[in-house]
Design a protein around this motif. Structure first.
Motif, short mmCIF file in Angstrom:
data_model
loop_
_atom_site.label_atom_id
_atom_site.label_comp_id
_atom_site.label_asym_id
_atom_site.label_seq_id
_atom_site.Cartn_x
_atom_site.Cartn_y
_atom_site.Cartn_z
N ASP A 194 11.15 -38.06 23.18
CA ASP A 194 11.18 -36.74 22.61
C ASP A 194 11.00 -37.22 20.93
OD1 ASP A 194 10.86 -34.58 20.55
OD2 ASP A 194 12.92 -33.40 21.70
N TRP A 195 9.71 -37.51 20.62
CA TRP A 195 9.46 -38.31 19.54
C TRP A 195 10.03 -37.34 18.48
CZ3 TRP A 195 9.97 -42.88 21.77
CH2 TRP A 195 8.77 -43.30 22.60
N ARG A 196 9.41 -36.49 18.39
CA ARG A 196 9.97 -35.46 17.08
C ARG A 196 11.44 -35.33 16.36
NH1 ARG A 196 7.32 -33.14 12.98
NH2 ARG A 196 5.42 -34.23 13.99
N ARG A 197 11.85 -34.79 17.79
CA ARG A 197 13.34 -35.04 17.91
C ARG A 197 14.06 -36.11 17.23
NH1 ARG A 197 15.49 -30.80 21.59
NH2 ARG A 197 14.29 -29.28 20.41
N ALA A 198 14.14 -37.28 17.99
CA ALA A 198 14.41 -38.41 17.50
C ALA A 198 14.47 -38.58 16.26
CB ALA A 198 13.66 -39.60 18.26
#
Length: 336
Positions: free
Chosen positions: A265-269
């Protein structure tokens, strides 16, 4: 005398099950503690009283993220030199070194801590020697001296066991585990953290339960055990909500960022990395060297996953988010 007595009554409660209630009581008196500290600079026998006051309120200053204030008060107390107070001075030097390490000022931390250790050894104070070695491990690791950090942490564990001091033993076990985490030695870190968690649970020390759980969550994430790490982080989130710990809250955002990156979950990371950076900018608290080494590859994976431009946008959005809202978002995500 009144505020010194109140602070010394509060100190043991700041590491037990009533931690949250006592932290709130001390919040209301913070300006009075600072005024009392200043008064110690001109009061009869004020140097000794000042050292006692700082020792009593240090856990409060740490949990509330007052690292710069804590360091300033320590430096002011140390300037009131009194050769008859070597033991008290050693204890204050340890506190100053801890605050410096939290602020990422590792060379300065090491100077304070080495002087503290010298005094403790001259006094034959074995407990104080063991206590000084924990932040010395942190400072040495911050300067890249892994061998010295390992030696300090191992000796701190041995000495704390000999002293039969569960609180200091838990701290020493966490420091040794951090050295192993820094070196990528996950199998060596895990049993140390299991013991530290058991000790801190036995004490009811919510802040240090959170520290131990966060360290174990990092081991679990690097080991690909994301369901187990999520369970640990849920407990940390509940502790942060209960006692409003700045260090635990900031670290929770950092480790949740890595958890999101590990789940793809790249964006949330990226947003959580940004929120943690904003929290660090406000408090001055820097990730420990082991935490920084853990976070760096997960941050890079998120950047590669999103692409540099979208990653920068998401980090900026996280930096602009409200701190409490970021913690609430992490709490909701962990509950799913």
């Amino acid at each position: 005398a009144h505020f010194l007595a109140f602070a010394e009554e509060a100190r043991p409660q700041l590491a037990g099950p009533e931690q949250g209630r006592w932290l709130a009581r001390l919040d209301a008196e913070r300006p009075n503690f600072i005024a009392a500290h200043r008064w110690c600079g001109r009061a009869t026998e004020g140097t000794a009283a000042g050292y006692r006051l700082l020792h009593a309120i240090k856990p409060y200053l740490v949990v509330r993220g007052q690292f710069g204030l804590g360091l300033r008060l320590c430096v002011e107390a140390l300037a009131r030199d009194d050769a008859a107070l070597a033991a008290e001075r050693s204890r204050c030097l340890t506190s100053a070194g801890q605050f410096c390490s939290m602020l990422g000022r590792y060379g300065e931390a090491r100077r304070h801590l080495e002087e503290s250790l010298r005094l403790a050894r001259a006094l034959g104070d074995e407990r104080r020697v063991a206590i000084a070695m924990q932040p010395l491990c942190w400072a040495a690791l911050g300067e890249g001296d892994v061998a010295a950090a390992r030696d300090y942490a191992r000796e701190a564990v041995v000495r704390s066991r000999r002293q039969d001091d569960p609180r200091e033993l838990a701290g020493a076990l966490n420091m040794l585990a951090q050295v192993h985490l820094y070196a990528g030695e996950l199998a060596a870190a895990e049993p140390l953290l299991g013991e530290a968690i058991a000790l801190t649970r036995g004490l009811g020390d919510r802040e240090n339960i959170a520290v131990s759980l966060l360290n174990l969550a990092m081991v679990r994430i690097n080991g690909g055990q994301l369901e187990k790490s999520a369970g640990l982080l849920r407990e940390v989130s509940a502790i942060v909500a209960e006692i409003d710990s700045i260090p635990a809250g900031q670290s929770l955002l950092e480790v949740c960022a890595a958890q999101s990156a590990a789940a793809g979950d790249w964006r949330r990371a990226a947003q959580r990395f940004g929120a943690a950076e904003a929290a660090s900018a406000r408090s001055g608290l820097q990730p420990t060297p082991a935490d920084a080494a853990f976070l760096a590859p997960w941050r890079e994976r998120a950047r590669e996953g999103l692409g540099a431009e979208r990653f920068a946008e998401a980090v900026a959005a996280g930096r602009a988010a409200d701190y409490d809202a970021a913690l609430a978002d992490a709490r909701v995500a962990l509950s799913r």
